[in-house]
Design an enzyme around this catalytic site. Structure first.
Site, PDB file in Angstrom:
ATOM      1  N   ASP A   5      32.874  66.293  40.237  1.00 58.95           N
ATOM      2  CA  ASP A   5      32.812  64.953  39.635  1.00 58.95           C
ATOM      3  C   ASP A   5      31.963  64.038  40.513  1.00 58.95           C
ATOM      4  O   ASP A   5      31.786  64.269  41.707  1.00 58.95           O
ATOM      5  CB  ASP A   5      34.215  64.371  39.415  1.00 58.95           C
ATOM      6  CG  ASP A   5      34.997  64.149  40.697  1.00 58.95           C
ATOM      7  OD1 ASP A   5      34.893  64.983  41.611  1.00 58.95           O
ATOM      8  OD2 ASP A   5      35.714  63.136  40.790  1.00 58.95           O
ATOM      9  N   GLU A  10      37.907  64.008  42.449  1.00 61.15           N
ATOM     10  CA  GLU A  10      37.872  63.595  43.857  1.00 61.15           C
ATOM     11  C   GLU A  10      37.474  62.138  43.981  1.00 61.15           C
ATOM     12  O   GLU A  10      38.023  61.388  44.780  1.00 61.15           O
ATOM     13  CB  GLU A  10      36.891  64.472  44.642  1.00 61.15           C
ATOM     14  CG  GLU A  10      37.084  64.417  46.153  1.00 61.15           C
ATOM     15  CD  GLU A  10      36.333  63.294  46.838  1.00 61.15           C
ATOM     16  OE1 GLU A  10      36.627  62.997  48.001  1.00 61.15           O
ATOM     17  OE2 GLU A  10      35.441  62.698  46.214  1.00 61.15           O
TER      18      GLU A  10
HETATM   19 ZN   LIG Z   1      32.239  63.633  47.820  1.00 68.39          ZN
END
Ligand SMILES: [Zn+2]
Length: 383
Positions: A72, A138
């Site tokens: 992501d 994340e």
């Molecule tokens: Zn990163």
């Protein structure tokens, strides 16, 4: 395998958290083609968007080395400000452009390319096990990602011996820095309670702004420590002062100030809270009514002690780049804070100057260099 083409193809997936956008599907296809057993796992919980993750492993014995990362990316912001469209994966002259180029699709492409080359040189079989632990959560709230994926792997009776997280660890150019730990992070709000009243009759009121200034000064004045062998000194920064009083003739009832602390291995969250509340109490005396609202934090500080694994990675960096990397604990938090509870972890990836910026980019040569470094690590680890 060509890491540049793979990085370019990953950049063409607009995988802004929580969208998968084809990035994990691409990795799944490549890993399956190399004999990996691949699982796509979606995690969800109330109040959050479901997020896809991937775990792929080849080999069944030890030692078990895992490459961790995230596909992501943060949003591109105003697309018109980009020289090259953020999700086009364009290469001009010697540079690959795109959101995620250094943070961190580029490093994932390099790790996959190095692994496939390493396996090909050994007839397709590792002398142990190699895994990829890739999350799609994340950059945002990080609740449906690495934390749950690690637990999912453990529930299946698997464990890791060492982990390389491919975050952009290098400060200026590739080979300058390995991250061997991270500071912890803790957020709180200092709340002072006073008594509302007319500004012209202060004797009938109790202005909380006085207490706020006194306690803020006390918390900003004191160094919490002098730093430690591997860490800079812990630091508190106030990030917002909030009274929200729209009128000029009213003493407010309450004043608040938010703060963030980045702390080193001299402290645990509990010892740090105790220290700060003691400082606040000392400054407040009997006069100021105060309390601190602490936000839950899953970001403790941690350090990977020097030893075989750090030496192996540093040696590979030196052999490929000719540089002796600095072992650093600077910067913000990363998923290493979760991985460290499962196995020793360090971070080594591309150079981070343009991460989260317009025109995020990496020199194409760095992709080749990083792939060579990862390959050297694999060859040594499984020698
Ligand atoms: Zn990163």
């Amino acid at each position: 395998m060509d890491p540049i083409a793979l990085a370019r193809d990953l950049l063409r997936c607009p995988s802004v958290t929580p969208a998968e956008a084809g990035a994990l599907a691409l990795i799944e296809a490549v890993l399956k083609g190399a004999g990996f057993e691949v699982h796509r796992v979606t995690f969800a919980e109330p109040g959050t968007m479901p997020v896809e993750n991937l775990y792929g492993r080849v080999g069944s014995s030890g030692p078990h080395l895992v490459f961790a990362g995230h596909t992501d990316v943060v949003p591109p912001g105003e697309q018109g400000k980009w020289t090259h469209p953020p999700f086009a994966g364009e290469i001009t002259a010697d540079t690959l452009y795109g959101r995620g180029a250094v943070d961190m699709k580029g490093a994932i492409a390099c790790a996959i390319a190095a692994t496939l080359d390493h396996l090909a040189a050994r007839g397709g079989k590792p002398k142990g096990s190699i895994s990829f632990l890739i999350t799609g959560d994340e950059e945002s709230i990080a609740v449906n990602g690495t934390v749950k994926l690690l637990e999912w792997v453990r529930e299946r009776g698997q464990s890791f011996d060492h982990c390389i997280l491919g975050e952009p660890s290098n400060a200026d150019s590739i080979g300058d820095t390995i991250k061997v730990g991270r500071r912890g992070s803790l957020n709180g709000t200092l709340v002072i309670t006073g008594k509302q009243g007319h500004v012209a009759y202060p004797e009938r009121a109790d202005n909380p702004v006085r207490g706020l200034v006194t306690l803020m000064s006390a918390l900003m004045a004191a160094p919490f420590d002098q730093g430690s062998a591997h860490f800079a000194a812990s630091n508190l920064e106030f990030t917002s002062i909030d009274i929200g009083n729209p009128v000029v003739n009213l003493i407010p009832n309450e004043a608040r100030a938010r703060f963030n602390i980045r702390f080193n291995d001299c402290h645990s969250q509990i010892s740090l809270k105790t220290l700060i509340e003691r400082l606040a109490a000392g400054a407040a005396g009997e006069r100021v009514r105060w309390h601190i609202e602490w936000e839950p934090s899953n970001a403790d500080s941690f350090l990977l002690e020097p030893g075989m694994f750090v030496d192996l990675v540093a040696g590979a960096v030196k052999e490929v780049t000719g540089r002796v990397p600095k072992l650093s604990t600077s910067g913000g938090t990363s998923d290493a804070r979760f991985i460290k509870n499962y196995c020793p972890v360090l971070e080594f990836g591309l150079a981070g100057q343009t991460m989260h910026q317009v025109d995020e980019r990496t020199p194409v040569a760095d992709l080749t260099i990083l792939t060579a470094i990862y390959r050297k690590i694999l060859d040594r680890y499984f020698s």
